[in-house]
Design a protein around this motif. Structure first.
Motif, mmCIF file in Angstrom:
data_model
loop_
_atom_site.group_PDB
_atom_site.id
_atom_site.type_symbol
_atom_site.label_atom_id
_atom_site.label_comp_id
_atom_site.label_asym_id
_atom_site.label_seq_id
_atom_site.Cartn_x
_atom_site.Cartn_y
_atom_site.Cartn_z
ATOM 1 N N ASN B 32 0.867 -1.169 0.000
ATOM 2 C CA ASN B 32 0.000 0.000 0.000
ATOM 3 C C ASN B 32 0.906 1.222 0.000
ATOM 4 O O ASN B 32 1.964 1.212 0.641
ATOM 5 N N ASN B 94 3.578 0.468 2.944
ATOM 6 C CA ASN B 94 3.403 -0.555 3.978
ATOM 7 C C ASN B 94 2.850 -1.838 3.411
ATOM 8 O O ASN B 94 2.366 -1.887 2.282
ATOM 9 N N ARG B 96 1.599 -6.111 4.908
ATOM 10 C CA ARG B 96 1.338 -6.985 6.038
ATOM 11 C C ARG B 96 2.588 -7.805 6.321
ATOM 12 O O ARG B 96 3.201 -8.367 5.416
ATOM 13 N N THR B 102 0.573 -8.042 12.264
ATOM 14 C CA THR B 102 1.565 -6.965 12.246
ATOM 15 C C THR B 102 1.796 -6.512 10.824
ATOM 16 O O THR B 102 1.460 -7.193 9.871
ATOM 17 N N TYR B 103 2.372 -5.359 10.725
ATOM 18 C CA TYR B 103 2.681 -4.860 9.389
ATOM 19 C C TYR B 103 3.850 -3.898 9.472
ATOM 20 O O TYR B 103 4.197 -3.404 10.525
ATOM 21 N N LYS B 104 4.452 -3.667 8.340
ATOM 22 C CA LYS B 104 5.559 -2.738 8.232
ATOM 23 C C LYS B 104 5.079 -1.449 7.590
ATOM 24 O O LYS B 104 4.259 -1.468 6.678
ATOM 25 N N TYR B 105 5.600 -0.361 8.086
ATOM 26 C CA TYR B 105 5.256 0.959 7.542
ATOM 27 C C TYR B 105 6.561 1.711 7.442
ATOM 28 O O TYR B 105 7.150 2.057 8.438
ATOM 29 N N PHE B 107 8.866 4.907 5.750
ATOM 30 C CA PHE B 107 8.854 6.221 5.115
ATOM 31 C C PHE B 107 10.146 6.455 4.349
ATOM 32 O O PHE B 107 11.214 5.984 4.740
#
Lengths: 116, 117
Positions: B32, B94, B96, B102-105, B107
């Motif tokens: 995403n 991001n 899953r 949990t997920y990663k985000y 920047f």
């Protein structure tokens, strides 16, 4: 509108002091995050929490701890502040754990911390 | 480690010029994509986001972004910038995580845009 507030906009502390940064969100969000923002490095995740008393390490957790005793409040703690922790600290929240990967992050205004 | 790259760190444009800010990511799975903006003295806020469907996404204030999966890119565009677009722009990605729930985000490092009146 979601409102995320942080306890201080500016903070000056001395090396070795214990520092508490507070973040409160008013929209019943499940997920809360702490980032630090440094020029040229963007935002780096320190810790996040997806529920009360739950926490997970982000990319740079060393030297930090967190506390989430209530759903709306997420605290970042610098156990013994050091000069390399001088930075802008941003708190953010998202609505729900299971849909969190598709969600917008809502940010607070930031706390600019100077450690002398 | 997965990463998000914004190759332009500083961009200076005159009003009415066209803008394109690059964003590339390295994760090979379903992602995403987001663009956030931070105006001087203000909070970071969402500009636009892409989850699925039409890869050309329109956001606020005339901004749009195009997701090109084959290039792992999500570039931000605006046909004609205004002085009020002066801000710092962050791309974020991001997905899953491997652990349930949990997920990663992640920047990017940000692009500072200055628009000259």
């Amino acid at each position: 509108d979601v409102k995320v507030t942080q306890s201080s906009r500016y903070l000056v502390k001395r090396t070795g002091e214990k520092v508490f940064l507070e973040c409160v969100q008013d929209m019943d969000h499940e997920n809360m995050f702490w980032y630090r923002q440094d020029p040229g490095l963007g935002l780096r995740l320190i810790y996040f929490s997806y529920d009360v008393k739950m926490k997970e390490k982000g990319d740079i957790p060393e030297g930090y701890s967190v506390s989430r005793e209530k759903k709306e409040r997420f605290s970042l703690i610098l156990e013994s502040a050091s000069t390399n922790q001088t930075s802008m600290y941003l708190c953010a929240s998202t609505l729900g754990r299971m849909t969190g990967y598709q969600e917008t992050q809502y940010f607070g205004p930031g706390t600019r911390l100077l450690v002398l | 480690a997965q990463s998000v790259s914004q190759h332009n760190h500083h961009v200076i444009l005159s009003e009415a010029a066209s803008l394109e800010l690059g964003c590339n990511y390295s994760y090979g799975g379903t992602v995403n994509l987001f663009w956030y903006v931070q105006y001087p003295g203000q909070h970071l806020q969402l500009l636009l986001k892409y989850f699925s469907g039409d890869p050309l996404v329109k956001g606020i204030k005339g901004f749009e972004a195009e997701f090109i999966k084959s290039k792992f890119s999500f570039n931000l565009r605006k046909p004609s910038v205004q002085w009020s677009d002066t801000a710092e722009y962050f791309c974020a990605v991001n997905w899953r995580g491997s652990t349930s729930g949990t997920y990663k985000y992640i920047f990017g490092t940000g692009t500072r845009l200055k628009v000259l009146a």
